[in-house]
Design a protein around this motif. Structure first.
Motif, PDB file in Angstrom:
ATOM      1  N   ILE A 217      64.337 129.405 -26.546  1.00  0.00           N
ATOM      2  CA  ILE A 217      62.875 129.418 -26.720  1.00  0.00           C
ATOM      3  C   ILE A 217      62.166 129.603 -25.382  1.00  0.00           C
ATOM      4  N   VAL A 218      62.577 128.842 -24.365  1.00  0.00           N
ATOM      5  CA  VAL A 218      61.954 128.920 -23.041  1.00  0.00           C
ATOM      6  C   VAL A 218      63.023 129.204 -21.991  1.00  0.00           C
ATOM      7  N   GLN A 250      57.638 124.059 -25.179  1.00  0.00           N
ATOM      8  CA  GLN A 250      58.181 125.073 -26.076  1.00  0.00           C
ATOM      9  C   GLN A 250      57.075 125.650 -26.957  1.00  0.00           C
ATOM     10  N   ASN A 251      56.151 124.800 -27.384  1.00  0.00           N
ATOM     11  CA  ASN A 251      55.025 125.251 -28.195  1.00  0.00           C
ATOM     12  C   ASN A 251      54.130 126.202 -27.397  1.00  0.00           C
ATOM     13  N   TYR A 253      54.941 128.056 -24.783  1.00  0.00           N
ATOM     14  CA  TYR A 253      55.622 129.334 -24.516  1.00  0.00           C
ATOM     15  C   TYR A 253      55.648 130.189 -25.786  1.00  0.00           C
ATOM     16  N   HIS A 254      55.878 129.556 -26.928  1.00  0.00           N
ATOM     17  CA  HIS A 254      55.942 130.291 -28.199  1.00  0.00           C
ATOM     18  C   HIS A 254      54.584 130.922 -28.521  1.00  0.00           C
ATOM     19  N   LEU A 255      53.483 130.198 -28.274  1.00  0.00           N
ATOM     20  CA  LEU A 255      52.148 130.687 -28.632  1.00  0.00           C
ATOM     21  C   LEU A 255      51.598 131.697 -27.646  1.00  0.00           C
ATOM     22  N   GLY A 257      53.527 133.233 -24.926  1.00  0.00           N
ATOM     23  CA  GLY A 257      54.477 134.197 -24.376  1.00  0.00           C
ATOM     24  C   GLY A 257      54.818 133.978 -22.919  1.00  0.00           C
ATOM     25  N   GLU A 267      47.739 123.135 -24.707  1.00  0.00           N
ATOM     26  CA  GLU A 267      48.524 122.645 -25.841  1.00  0.00           C
ATOM     27  C   GLU A 267      48.675 121.132 -25.820  1.00  0.00           C
TER      28      GLU A 267
END
Length: 459
Positions: A217-218, A250-251, A253-255, A257, A267
């Protein structure tokens, strides 16, 4: 200034006392010698080091005595003193009557090596003085190698391993009240170190956080040493454990990029508000620390003192709430966090800055202007409300120029647009404007006065 103009400011029989603002260490000597001396010169450097030694004695001396031990002329001493003041190493206070004049010279801590080389002003000034080659040599002399801790196992004892907890019978309310009173009312030493917020009491397992983050994920290279330092500060503000922080990284980076400090803060703020029913981290509602309150335990006698008292007794969150009439938005709370954690400005000083910028910028909290002024105040090591107000008064021309540049940039390309005429200086910054507006009896001014009086009644 004419050749003998300094005699209007100081004469040999004038007395002085030296004190330190904080504690100076051996490292500070190296910083003074290698980093500040090229900027202020040998006279100013020698004067600082002489006063450093005299500060321990804390006794009154005459400037004639200072001339004798330094073998400097009074003119050289005065000019060297001015350089130390200008670069943020000295604060000067004066009291006088018809018969005598006396000075208090308060030595300020020099910046840390890291603070100096990331200052954005002093490091450039030093580069121009020394040249590239010598600048790099001096900079490298402050770099230290750290042992690879991976080869070691930490065996540090915790507090609970060494000290036993108190028995209920030992927890006497009266005793704790005395402890609180003594630390607030009768400080052993009110001088501050002007150092970064200490995170030592806040335990955060960075290794556990890193282990919990999925590399799918990251990417681990996203989390640099600089990023880890920012993560520690955010975790401190919001009291997060490593697993909570891992989830928000992780949230983020996911949202978005990518990982940036701003994305992480955004976040974390969302998460914190959800977890705490729209509550706030304690940092946002802090008030001016007691040791830095100019009017602690005193009743304000003048309008200026009422203003100082107001800034000292409300939190930055309350300031924003009073201006907007509703809960502050996340972006504005982020600005407060930056001012108090990254720029290390106390709550009361933040209030002065917020009031100033909101008043001159049509009630908008312009992030760029706030950060520029905050950086200037941080370099000047402003810690109290009177210091902030006095500096704002003395530098209002400079701030007006910054504001004009910002306004020109904001309105560029907008046909027929012009900066708002409603921009005005705060009353505490412009006494002449204050008196004229009171005479005119304008509704807006009367409403502001009524608003401030209501606030002061509630303190």
């Amino acid at each position: 200034m004419s050749m003998n103009g300094h005699f209007k400011e100081v004469i040999p029989v004038d007395m002085y006392t030296v004190q330190l603002c904080g504690v100076l260490h051996e490292q500070d000597k190296k910083v003074m010698t290698l980093l500040y001396q090229p900027l202020v010169g040998a006279f100013a450097y020698s004067l600082f080091m002489t006063w450093w030694q005299e500060a321990d004695a804390y006794k009154r001396s005459s400037h004639q005595h200072l001339m004798n031990i330094t073998q400097f002329s009074l003119k050289d001493i005065f000019e060297a003193r001015k350089k130390l003041e200008a670069i943020g190493l000295l604060k000067v206070y004066k009291k006088e009557d018809e018969q005598s004049r006396e000075f208090l010279y308060e030595l300020q801590k020099p910046l840390s090596p890291y603070g100096f080389f990331t200052d954005g002003f002093l490091n450039i000034y030093l580069f121009n003085r020394l040249g590239q080659k010598k600048f790099i040599e001096v900079k490298q002399s402050f770099l230290t190698e750290k042992l690879a801790k991976e080869e070691y196992k930490e065996i540090t004892s915790s507090f609970s391993d060494v000290f036993t907890s108190l028995h209920p019978s030992e927890m006497v309310a009266k005793g704790y009240m005395e402890i609180s009173d003594s630390t607030e009312e009768h400080l052993f030493d009110e001088r501050t170190d002007n150092q970064e917020i200490s995170l030592r009491s806040f335990s955060f397992d960075m290794d556990l956080m890193m282990a919990d983050i999925s590399s799918f994920i990251v990417p681990k290279e996203e989390i640099t040493d600089e990023m880890k330092e920012a993560i520690m500060k955010i975790a401190y503000i919001y009291r997060m454990d490593p697993l909570e922080m891992s989830a928000q990284l992780q949230n983020a980076y996911h949202l978005h990029g990518q990982l940036t400090v701003e994305n992480i803060r955004k976040e974390v703020q969302k998460w914190y508000r959800f977890e705490n029913n729209d509550g706030l981290p304690s940092l946002a509602v802090r008030k001016q620390p007691v040791p830095l309150k100019a009017l602690h335990g005193k009743e304000p006698a003048t309008e200026e003192e009422k203003t100082i008292k107001f800034f000292e007794e409300v939190s930055p969150y309350q300031m924003l709430e009073l201006y907007s009439g509703t809960k502050p938005i996340e972006a504005d709370l982020g600005i407060i966090t930056h001012l108090m954690v990254d720029q290390k400005l106390p709550a009361g000083v933040v209030n002065v800055l917020l009031d100033y910028v909101m008043r001159i910028n049509d009630m908008n909290l312009a992030k760029g202007l706030v950060e520029k002024i905050a950086s200037h105040w941080a370099r000047k090591r402003i810690q109290t409300v009177p210091e902030a107000i006095n500096l704002a008064k003395s530098e209002k021309k400079k701030y007006a120029e910054w504001q004009e540049k910002k306004s020109a940039s904001s309105y560029k390309g907008r046909r027929g647009a012009a900066p708002s005429d409603s921009n005005r200086l705060p009353d505490w910054l412009n006494e002449e404007q204050k008196s004229s507006s009171e005479k005119s009896g304008q509704p807006e001014e009367q409403e502001n006065k009524k608003w401030l009086n209501e606030l002061l009644k509630g303190l």
